[in-house]
Design an enzyme around this catalytic site. Structure first.
Site, short mmCIF file in Angstrom:
data_model
loop_
_atom_site.label_atom_id
_atom_site.label_comp_id
_atom_site.label_asym_id
_atom_site.label_seq_id
_atom_site.Cartn_x
_atom_site.Cartn_y
_atom_site.Cartn_z
N ASP A 213 -4.89 7.21 6.30
CA ASP A 213 -4.94 8.17 5.21
C ASP A 213 -4.47 9.52 5.77
OD1 ASP A 213 -6.15 6.35 3.42
OD2 ASP A 213 -8.11 6.78 4.29
N ASP A 252 -1.28 4.69 3.48
CA ASP A 252 -2.52 4.35 2.77
C ASP A 252 -2.81 5.47 1.77
OD1 ASP A 252 -4.72 2.90 2.03
OD2 ASP A 252 -5.86 3.22 3.86
N ASP A 256 -8.80 10.16 0.96
CA ASP A 256 -9.85 9.21 0.64
C ASP A 256 -11.20 9.79 1.04
OD1 ASP A 256 -7.96 7.52 -0.35
OD2 ASP A 256 -8.39 5.86 1.02
N ARG A 308 -4.82 5.78 -8.64
CA ARG A 308 -5.93 6.42 -7.91
C ARG A 308 -5.81 7.93 -7.90
NH1 ARG A 308 -7.07 2.52 -2.61
NH2 ARG A 308 -7.25 0.57 -3.77
#
Length: 435
Positions: A213, A252, A256, A308
Site C-alpha cells: 500500500d 495494492d 488502507d 474502494r
C-alpha cells in the site's frame, strides 16, 4: 541566520539544513511541521487530538532529500517526537549510495518471471497455492525489495512536504502499532511491487496480489492525513500485461486503514489513477475491529479510481464534502462506496461526476451491509437519494440497506453543500495546495 539542527553533524547524506524561517506553506511563512489537527476536525481530534511531532526538539527536526536521509530520520519507526520535512523527490528504490534500483536488482535465487508463469500455470499446476523453487525465489526477491521500500513510521511523528513539489516515490509508508502521526503536503507515487504473487483461489478465477500500500495504517491511532496526493502515476496497472487471463497487478491500496486502526482524519487529499483506493477494515472475520476504525474523510477527491473509495468493514465512517470524478474513458469502473460487514457509513453532501454509462445505482456496492446514511448527494448536478437508488436497483443478491447507521457525527467542521464542496475540492485538494 539561525539554522535548524538537522542531524548530529552536518553533511550527512540526505540531511539538509534550512533557514529557521523557511516557508513550508506557499506565502504564509508558517512552519507546517509544527501544525496540529484543529479541534473537532474529524475522528482524529477525539480523545486527546493529534499533534504528530509538534513537540519535537530542534535535534529531531530533519529536512531530507534522499532515501538514506529519510531512513535515518525515521529512526526505524521509533517513538521519539520528530518532524521530517521532505524536499524534492525521494525514490525509495535506491541503494545507500543513491543508485537507482530496478526489479532486476532485487531478483535472487534464480527467480525468473517466465519460469514462474510456466511453473504455476493453472492448466497444469491446478488450484493449489504456489510452492517450490520459483515461489521460494519470488519470496526471497520480494523480501529484498521490501527492505528498501517499506518505511516504518513511529509514534509522535510529522512527515511534511516542503513547498509544492515534494514527492515520495516507490515507497510504502507504514504506520504500524503507532499513535499520533501526521502526514501532509506530500505526493506519494507508484508503490510498485516487482514480485506480485499468484493466488489461484481469489475471486473464483484467481488473481495477482501486490504487496505494498502506498500508505498503510496497521493498528494505528490518532492519524491525520492532509493534502496528500496518492496515485500510480507513471506505471498504471491497466498497462501491465495479462497472465493467466488476469491483469498482472503491481499495486495494492493507496491508503488502507486496517487491523484495529482508530481515530483517523483524511482531509483535502487526492486519490487518483488507481484500482483499489482505500480499504477500511481488512476482513469480515476481524471482530476485534468492532468499536474501532473510526474515520473521517472530508474534502477529498477520488478521480479515475475503479473501486474502494472507500470500502468499509465495521468502521464508523463520516464521509462528507468529497468529490468523485469518473472520467469519460473509464470502462472498468466498479463502484465508489463499499458497504460491508457491520459498516456504519454516514455520508453527507458528496458530489459525483460520471460519464453517461455510469448510473447513480453504480456508486454503491454492498457485501453483507445493512445500512447507509446518505444525504445531500449530487450526481452529475442533480440531487439523488443514494440508499433508495441502491435498494431499487440492486440485483436482489443483497438485502436492502436501511438508513439508520446508529450514530450521528459530532466532530466536524462546517459541512457545505455538495456543489460548493465540489468546486472547493477541485481547487484545493492534494499536495502543494495548502494555504
Amino acid at each position: 541566520m539561525r539554522l535548524r539542527h538537522c542531524a548530529a553533524a552536518l553533511g550527512l547524506l540526505g540531511l539538509l539544513c534550512v533557514p529557521a524561517h523557511a516557508e513550508d506553506a506557499r506565502g504564509t511563512g508558517r512552519d507546517l511541521g509544527r501544525d496540529t489537527l484543529a479541534p473537532y476536525d474529524g475522528w482524529a481530534a477525539a480523545e486527546g487530538g493529534t499533534t504528530g511531532g509538534a513537540a519535537a526538539d530542534e535535534a529531531h527536526v530533519f529536512t531530507v532529500t534522499d532515501r538514506a536521509g529519510l531512513v535515518r530520520a525515521l529512526d526505524g519507526g521509533s517513538d521519539t517526537p520528530k518532524i521530517i520535512k521532505i524536499a524534492g523527490t525521494i525514490d525509495a528504490n535506491t541503494d545507500d549510495s543513491g543508485r537507482r534500483l530496478d526489479c532486476a536488482d532485487y531478483a535472487t535465487g534464480g527467480y525468473d518471471l517466465k519460469k514462474y508463469l510456466a511453473a504455476y500455470d493453472p492448466r497444469t499446476w491446478g488450484a493449489a497455492k504456489p510452492a517450490g523453487p520459483q515461489e521460494e525465489a519470488r519470496q526471497a526477491s520480494a523480501a529484498r525489495q521490501a527492505e528498501r521500500v517499506v518505511l516504518p513510521v513511529g509514534s509522535h511523528t510529522t512527515i511534511v512536504g516542503l513547498g509544492d513539489d515534494a514527492v515520495l516515490k516507490g515507497a510504502s509508508l507504514q504506520i504500524k502499532n503507532a499513535d499520533n502521526v501526521i502526514v501532509r503536503n506530500l505526493e506519494l507515487r507508484d508503490a510498485y511491487d516487482c514480485f506480485p504473487v499468484w493466488q489461484p483461489n481469489t475471486g473464483g478465477l484467481g488473481d495477482w496480489k501486490a504487496a505494498y500500500d502506498t500508505l498503510w495504517l496497521n493498528n494505528a491511532g490518532h492519524v491525520w492525513i492532509d493534502h496528500v496526493t496518492a496515485s500510480d502515476k507513471g506505471r498504471p496497472d491497466e498497462k501491465e500485461p495479462t497472465y493467466y487471463a488476469r491483469n498482472h497487478l503491481r499495486h495494492d491500496g493507496l491508503l488502507d486503514i486496517t487491523n484495529g486502526s482508530d481515530l483517523v482524519t483524511v482531509s483535502w487529499s487526492r486519490f487518483a489513477d488507481h484500482d483499489k483506493a482505500m480499504l477500511i477494515g481488512n476482513s469480515d472475520s476481524a471482530a476485534g475491529d468492532r468499536g474501532r476504525l473510526r474515520v473521517t474523510l472530508h474534502h477529498n477527491e477520488f478521480t479515475s479510481v475503479v473501486q474502494r473509495a472507500p470500502r468499509v468493514r465495521f468502521g464508523q465512517v463520516h464521509l462528507y464534502n468529497n468529490r468523485y470524478v469518473v472520467p469519460e474513458d473509464a470502462h472498468d469502473y466498479r463502484y465508489s462506496i463499499g458497504v460491508s460487514t457491520e459498516s456504519r457509513i454516514h455520508a453527507e453532501n458528496n458530489a459525483f461526476t460520471t460519464p453517461a454509462h455510469v448510473e447513480a445505482a453504480d456508486l454503491v456496492k454492498s457485501w453483507n451491509g445493512t445500512a447507509l446514511h446518505a444525504s445531500g448527494t449530487l450526481f452529475n448536478g442533480y440531487p439523488v437519494d443514494l440508499t433508495a437508488i441502491y435498494n431499487a436497483y440492486n440485483s436482489g443478491s443483497e438485502r436492502d440497506l436501511g438508513t439508520d447507521v446508529g450514530w450521528s457525527p459530532a466532530l466536524h467542521g462546517r459541512i457545505d453543500s455538495a456543489a460548493a464542496a465540489d468546486r472547493a475540492v477541485a481547487r484545493g485538494a492534494g499536495a502543494g495546495r495548502i494555504r
